[in-house]
Scaffold this active site. Sequence first.
Site, mmCIF file in Angstrom:
data_model
loop_
_atom_site.group_PDB
_atom_site.id
_atom_site.type_symbol
_atom_site.label_atom_id
_atom_site.label_comp_id
_atom_site.label_asym_id
_atom_site.label_seq_id
_atom_site.Cartn_x
_atom_site.Cartn_y
_atom_site.Cartn_z
ATOM 1 N N PRO A 2 33.289 26.766 60.912
ATOM 2 C CA PRO A 2 32.538 28.009 61.119
ATOM 3 C C PRO A 2 32.855 29.059 60.058
ATOM 4 O O PRO A 2 34.014 29.267 59.721
ATOM 5 C CB PRO A 2 33.009 28.492 62.496
ATOM 6 N N GLU A 3 31.823 29.670 59.516
ATOM 7 C CA GLU A 3 31.989 30.788 58.603
ATOM 8 C C GLU A 3 31.332 32.017 59.223
ATOM 9 O O GLU A 3 30.884 31.970 60.364
ATOM 10 C CB GLU A 3 31.391 30.437 57.232
ATOM 11 N N LYS A 59 36.087 35.845 60.186
ATOM 12 C CA LYS A 59 35.962 34.694 61.087
ATOM 13 C C LYS A 59 36.692 34.912 62.408
ATOM 14 O O LYS A 59 36.879 33.980 63.171
ATOM 15 C CB LYS A 59 36.501 33.444 60.398
ATOM 16 N N ARG A 255 39.609 22.673 47.668
ATOM 17 C CA ARG A 255 38.344 22.556 48.381
ATOM 18 C C ARG A 255 37.261 21.989 47.473
ATOM 19 O O ARG A 255 37.096 22.410 46.324
ATOM 20 C CB ARG A 255 37.888 23.930 48.908
#
Length: 288
Positions: A2-3, A59, A255
Site C-alpha cells: 500500500p502507498e 502511509k 528496490r
Amino acid sequence: MPELPDVEIAKRYLDELLGGSTITRAESKDQRVLRPHPPSALARTLAGRTVREVSRRGKWLRVVLDDGSRIFSHLGMTGWWEEREVDQPAERSERARIDVVSPEGRARSARYLDSRRFGRLILSQGDIAEWTALGPDPLADGIDMAALAAAFTRTRRAVKESLMDQSVLAGIGNILATEALWHAKIDPRSPSNALSRSDVAAIVRGLRTAIRRELKTREASEPGHAHDIFSVYGRAGEPCPRDGSTLVRVVIAGRTTAFCKHCQVRKRRAKPRASRSRAASPERLASR
Ligand SMILES: [Zn+2]
C-alpha cells in the site's frame, strides 16, 4: 504494497466506519501486529471511548479517541481494514477488531486483516515518532517545490531513493516514485543534487499525475481490490507507452525499478570548477 492512495482510501473507509462512534469492543490476538503492547492492551485502552477523528499522514493511519489517546495503523504489505457483521467469526488473516455503535445506535465491526503480518498497530497517549518524523503529505499538505528542491541539493543519492524517503515526502513508495519519474522523463538513477529547478518542477507534476491516477483507480473499485494499470511500474521488458522502447530494470536502494532509457534522461552533476569560482558557477546555481 500500500502507498499513499491506498492508505487514503483506507482512511476514508475507516472514518466512515468509526468516526463519531463509541467503541463497544476491541480485541487483538496477535502479538506481532500490536507489538510492543500485549494483545489485551487494545481492549483496555479502547473500550468505551468515542472516536473523535480518523486521519492519515503518508502511509500511517491515526485514530484519535475522546480522551486524546490514539491508535496508529500501518498496513505493511498486506494489511487492510474491512467491515464485517458484528457476529461474524474471525477469519484466518484477522489480527484485530474494533466494534462500535454509532450515535444513531447502529452496531458495526471493523476488522484488521493482514495475511503476512508486516502491518503495525500502535497504541499511544500522544503522537508517535513514526508519525511526527514524516515529511509533508502530498495530498494533505501539497508539495512545496522549494522544499523538495532543497532536500535534493543536500544529497547525491539517486533521485528515486530521495523520493521514497518518508522524511522528504510522506507516502511515496516504489510505485509512485517509479511512475512519477517516468512522467517527468528523468532517469531514476540521476543524483538528486544534479536536478535543475525545471527537473524538480517536472517531478512535482509527475507525482501529482501519478497520485491522481492511482486515487481515481481506487475510487472506482471495491476497497482493497483495485486493479492497477501502471505506465512503467512492474513492466520491465515491455514497450514504453511513450515511445515503444523496451523498458529496462535496475535495482536502486534494494528496490526494483523499471524505466525507459530512451525518454528518461540521466542527469549529471556539472563538473566543479576551480574552488574559488565554484559557489558562483552558473552550473551550480542552475542545479539549486
Ligand atoms: Zn520511453
